[in-house]
Design a protein around this motif. Structure first.
Motif, mmCIF file in Angstrom:
data_model
loop_
_atom_site.group_PDB
_atom_site.id
_atom_site.type_symbol
_atom_site.label_atom_id
_atom_site.label_comp_id
_atom_site.label_asym_id
_atom_site.label_seq_id
_atom_site.Cartn_x
_atom_site.Cartn_y
_atom_site.Cartn_z
ATOM 1 N N ARG A 4 0.825 -1.208 0.000
ATOM 2 C CA ARG A 4 0.000 0.000 0.000
ATOM 3 C C ARG A 4 0.862 1.262 0.000
ATOM 4 O O ARG A 4 0.491 2.269 -0.571
ATOM 5 C CB ARG A 4 -0.919 0.002 1.224
ATOM 6 N N GLN A 5 2.019 1.189 0.666
ATOM 7 C CA GLN A 5 2.923 2.334 0.734
ATOM 8 C C GLN A 5 3.676 2.540 -0.579
ATOM 9 O O GLN A 5 3.909 3.664 -0.996
ATOM 10 C CB GLN A 5 3.940 2.155 1.869
ATOM 11 N N GLN A 6 4.080 1.451 -1.201
ATOM 12 C CA GLN A 6 4.811 1.510 -2.469
ATOM 13 C C GLN A 6 4.385 0.330 -3.327
ATOM 14 O O GLN A 6 4.747 -0.811 -3.038
ATOM 15 C CB GLN A 6 6.327 1.469 -2.233
ATOM 16 N N ARG A 7 3.628 0.602 -4.371
ATOM 17 C CA ARG A 7 3.139 -0.469 -5.249
ATOM 18 C C ARG A 7 4.324 -1.174 -5.907
ATOM 19 O O ARG A 7 5.113 -0.553 -6.615
ATOM 20 C CB ARG A 7 2.224 0.119 -6.316
ATOM 21 N N PRO A 8 4.463 -2.475 -5.651
ATOM 22 C CA PRO A 8 5.567 -3.219 -6.272
ATOM 23 C C PRO A 8 5.233 -3.598 -7.714
ATOM 24 O O PRO A 8 4.061 -3.608 -8.118
ATOM 25 C CB PRO A 8 5.666 -4.465 -5.400
ATOM 26 N N ASP A 9 6.261 -3.913 -8.470
ATOM 27 C CA ASP A 9 6.075 -4.406 -9.839
ATOM 28 C C ASP A 9 5.814 -5.907 -9.849
ATOM 29 O O ASP A 9 5.296 -6.439 -10.829
ATOM 30 C CB ASP A 9 7.314 -4.087 -10.681
ATOM 31 N N LEU A 10 6.192 -6.568 -8.748
ATOM 32 C CA LEU A 10 6.000 -8.009 -8.606
ATOM 33 C C LEU A 10 6.011 -8.345 -7.123
ATOM 34 O O LEU A 10 6.771 -7.749 -6.363
ATOM 35 C CB LEU A 10 7.140 -8.773 -9.308
ATOM 36 N N VAL A 11 5.168 -9.302 -6.735
ATOM 37 C CA VAL A 11 5.197 -9.846 -5.378
ATOM 38 C C VAL A 11 5.624 -11.304 -5.484
ATOM 39 O O VAL A 11 5.038 -12.072 -6.251
ATOM 40 C CB VAL A 11 3.813 -9.743 -4.688
ATOM 41 N N VAL A 12 6.668 -11.659 -4.735
ATOM 42 C CA VAL A 12 7.091 -13.047 -4.612
ATOM 43 C C VAL A 12 6.790 -13.426 -3.170
ATOM 44 O O VAL A 12 7.359 -12.859 -2.241
ATOM 45 C CB VAL A 12 8.597 -13.221 -4.909
#
Length: 135
Positions: free
Chosen positions: A42-50
């Motif tokens: 929520r603080q920093q939208r990632p490009d990918l979640v592993v």
């Protein structure tokens, strides 16, 4: 530089995957469970979640569900890794075994990042496209 949110409650595995991802040129954000991961996403939208599947407080399946339905985070690609056979989960692009070779992990990350970057690219401006064709 793409940002990857790495979610795992095993410090040794998190350290190993962080080293691999940083050598590949990615920025890595760490979380130790699904609740922490959701807060960080929520603080920093990632490009990918592993993410790992089995974790305390909020597991990887619950995290995937939240990411899929959270305004602003829907569409973030997810790779689920687990020591057990994971179920098919909406939003998960790939499922990997925690015991997979590191090159398989690297290939999966690169593939999902490439696919999501390609999908996120804006269409060419028609004017730029026609100018490019004239040169």
């Amino acid at each position: 530089m793409s940002t990857i949110l790495l979610v795992d409650d095993e410090p040794d595995l998190q350290e190993l995957y962080t080293d691999v991802l940083e050598v590949m040129g990615y920025q890595v954000i760490h979380a130790h469970d699904g609740l922490e991961a959701l807060e960080k996403a929520r603080q920093q939208r990632p490009d990918l979640v592993v993410t790992d599947w089995m974790m305390p407080r909020m597991d990887g399946v619950e995290l995937c569900h939240h990411l899929l339905h959270e305004p602003g985070l829907e569409g973030v690609p997810i790779i689920l890794h687990s020591s057990r056979r994971a179920p098919r989960i909406p939003g998960v692009r790939m499922t990997l075994s925690k015991s997979c070779p590191l090159n398989e992990f690297e290939d999966a990350v690169a593939q999902v990042i490439d696919e999501s970057t390609g999908e996120a690219m804006p269409p060419l401006n028609p004017l730029e496209s026609s100018l490019g064709a004239q040169h």
